[in-house]
Scaffold this active site. Structure first.
Site, PDB file in Angstrom:
ATOM      1  N   PRO A 109       0.811  -1.227   0.000  1.00 57.55           N
ATOM      2  CG  PRO A 109      -0.907  -1.587   1.538  1.00 57.55           C
ATOM      3  CD  PRO A 109       0.396  -2.159   1.051  1.00 57.55           C
ATOM      4  CB  CYS A 110       1.156   3.927  -2.364  1.00 57.92           C
ATOM      5  SG  CYS A 110      -0.472   4.466  -2.903  1.00 57.92           S
ATOM      6  CG  ASN A 111      -3.239   3.576   1.596  1.00 56.51           C
ATOM      7  OD1 ASN A 111      -2.722   2.807   0.798  1.00 56.51           O
ATOM      8  ND2 ASN A 111      -4.496   3.491   1.949  1.00 56.51           N
ATOM      9  CG  LEU A 113       4.812   5.095   1.042  1.00 59.43           C
ATOM     10  CD1 LEU A 113       5.489   4.047   0.162  1.00 59.43           C
ATOM     11  CD2 LEU A 113       5.764   5.525   2.151  1.00 59.43           C
TER      12      LEU A 113
END
Length: 591
Positions: free
Chosen positions: A550-552, A554
């Site tokens: 997950p990139c949330n 970042l």
DNA sequence: TGAAAGATGAATGGTCAG
DNA sequence: CTGACCATTCATCTTTCA
């Protein structure tokens, strides 16, 4: 490759009883008391013994003294070494930092204090203090903390080079960082969708699994031989060493001469299995340094999908795939908005110079936004005043709007997302998913053409198909990419938290008449070494471990919780690493 | 109750003039 | 080299509405 060599497997004596118990469970009855003990007993020559224990990371002088004292009594030698190592750490360190260099790891079973240690070790150690101080001083001058430097010297010995010591410090920092992020409560609430650990017992179990792998992949072999970027690039989160390339083309694009034709992977990084990790390129400073460090010091390949499709998608990929003889998926997709959506040409104003779209995200503009634009343009002449143009262009760029009529812009439809990302039309349609969630799932997905270009080197290597472990599989970007490459999917183990996403992949699997096995898992944090061992013994070894965590926390789009790799969702990166290292351990053991 | 709409900046890196 | 300026960004939270 030494991580799965024979003498990598005899190290169970590092483990505490708890870890050994864990290993016995994982290994199964057939291996109880098997390889580890026999290797020790087989080592009959003293030089062999010394090398053996040196290979475990003990300081040379301590090993020599222990061998001198105990002869070939390996158990006694090991016992002494463990006591030595254990006492080198303070009680607080034991409790808070299951450092992979701590040697004795989980501490309950070894609580003897320094006074119980063999006398010779204590007495002879004091002789080296002045020499040690000099080296500590040098390392402090290089920017390390004295405490870290001292610990590194104790681990590597006084004869170790400064580079080795710096490497050791870095490894210790990395483990500590890992511990901070992973093995202690994440910043989460009680009802945080299962991101926090469920119980102390479970945490200990995970720590135990992780401890073994950290020891293997870091202390035993990988680190010292890893290809570093030189002694001056000692990574520090304040001084990131990785920079984004411009243009963001990775190691090369289709139909052009490769910019990088060969690369030297660190030994610990070389497969099997192949692995492929993805995340947003524009992460907070230091995030990619950490990711790269954990993934065996492999340099990330940063690629913008605007070179593969009509929409940008700046992503970093860390993988151990070959990079020569890549080929693109056919047909080559359109690379401009006007080619992708020919109908827009008629209405596209000259003052909108866009030829490509920005990154497809998880939300689209509201109807009010497009209506405001329509009104603004309708209320002025042709061409619109500069201010109006700027307003409209800003909104168009922000929301990826396209021209569908005179003065009329529109958001992209979900099926247009699918097309731009390389998925089949209606891939996410139906099956109980609503429009909002389609955008969300698509916005979180791979760009198929980009990923497939990187994976294309596998086609000739696996003519009989592949076993794939797909982590954070989402709507199946990895599976679709491999399928479109014509690679048979023998077994796919897909780990995905979202039920609708799992259903989408399951539906695609059936629609495309796959003949292999698709096995679902929900929670990556629940995926244990036992389960992986069982999967491997049932379906065979994994050929590829692929996923983007997950990139949330970042992405720059996140106004609220851009917390970096320590964030609630993005810290699942460490589970990617955990699973990868576990699989490497298991496959190495079974080879 | 679920879906959609609307409001909510900052971190980061690139460019360019001085 | 430095600083001002600009563009981009796998999003989250609250409110509204059917």
């Amino acid at each position: 490759m030494d991580w799965n060599s024979d003498d990598d497997d005899e190290n169970t004596s590092w483990d505490t009883e708890e870890e050994q118990e864990e290993r016995r469970r994982v290994d199964g009855p057939a291996s109880i008391g098997g390889p580890s003990r026999s290797v020790y007993e087989a080592g009959t020559s003293r030089p062999g013994l010394v090398c053996h224990f040196l290979g475990m990371g003990f300081p040379e002088e301590i090993v020599l003294r222990a061998v001198r004292k105990h002869g070939e009594d390996t158990d006694a030698i090991l016992d002494t070494l463990i006591k030595y190592a254990d006492n080198e750490k303070s009680p607080s360190e034991h409790e808070n930092s299951p450092n992979h260099c701590s040697l004795a790891s989980e501490t309950e079973s070894l609580d003897e204090n320094f006074s119980d240690m063999d006398d010779f070790v204590y007495e002879e150690l004091t002789e080296d203090i002045s020499e040690k101080d000099k080296i500590v001083s040098t390392l402090v001058d290089m920017g390390f903390l004295a405490e870290e430097a001292s610990a590194a010297i104790d681990r590597c010995g006084l004869d170790a080079s400064l580079l080795e010591l710096a490497d050791s410090i870095e490894a210790a920092q990395m483990a500590e960082e890992f511990d901070d992020h992973q093995w202690y409560p994440k910043p989460s609430s009680v009802e945080d969708e299962g991101y926090a650990y469920r119980s102390r017992k479970e945490k200990r179990k995970r720590t135990s699994e992780m401890e073994r792998c950290k020891k293997r992949s870091r202390l035993y072999n990988g680190r010292k031989e890893s290809t570093r970027r030189g002694t001056m690039s000692i990574d520090d989160d304040d001084v990131p060493s990785l920079s984004l390339p411009n243009p963001m083309v990775g190691f090369g694009l289709p139909f052009e001469r490769a910019r990088v034709t060969e690369r030297k992977l660190p030994d610990a990084a070389i497969g099997p299995p192949y692995f492929y990790y993805e995340n947003v390129a524009l992460a907070p400073k230091g995030a990619w340094d950490t990711i790269s460090r954990f993934l065996y010091d492999i340099e990330p390949e940063f690629v913008d999908s605007k070179f593969f499709s009509a929409a940008a998608r700046k992503r970093g990929y860390v993988h151990n795939l070959p990079i020569v003889n890549r080929f693109p998926l056919l047909p080559i997709p359109p690379k401009t908005i006007q080619e992708a959506f020919p109908a827009t040409k008629y209405y596209w104003p000259k003052w909108d110079a866009r030829t490509q779209l920005n990154c497809l995200q998880t939300c689209v503009a509201s109807a009010q936004t497009t209506e405001r634009i329509r009104k603004a343009l309708s209320n002025c002449g042709e061409p619109p005043p500069h201010q109006i143009q700027e307003y409209v262009l800003t909104q168009c760029r922000k929301w990826n709007l396209i021209w569908v009529g005179r003065h009329k812009v529109a958001t992209l439809e979900p099926d247009e997302f699918e097309s731009l990302l390389g998925f089949p039309k209606n891939h996410t349609r139906g099956g109980g998913i609503n429009r909002t969630d389609r955008y969300k799932s698509l916005g979180n997905s791979f760009q198929i053409d980009t990923v497939a270009f990187h994976l294309s080197v596998l086609k000739d290597r696996y003519p009989n198909g592949m076993n794939v472990l797909s982590l954070f599989s989402g709507i199946g970007g990895a599976e679709v990419a491999l399928h479109r490459l014509g690679i048979r999917l023998n077994t796919v183990v897909a780990v995905e938290i979202s039920e609708v996403n799992r259903n989408i992949v399951r539906s695609w699997w059936e629609q495309t008449k796959q003949t292999g096995n698709l096995i679902d898992f929900t929670d990556i944090e629940e995926l244990s070494g036992d389960q992986l061992e069982h999967l491997i013994s049932t379906y065979g070894r994994f050929d590829l471990i692929i996923g983007g965590s997950p990139c949330n926390n970042l992405t720059g789009s996140n106004r609220h919780t851009r917390d970096g790799l320590g964030g609630k969702q993005s810290s699942l990166f460490y589970d990617y690493f955990r699973i990868l290292d576990l699989v490497k351990c298991i496959m190495g053991k079974n080879s």
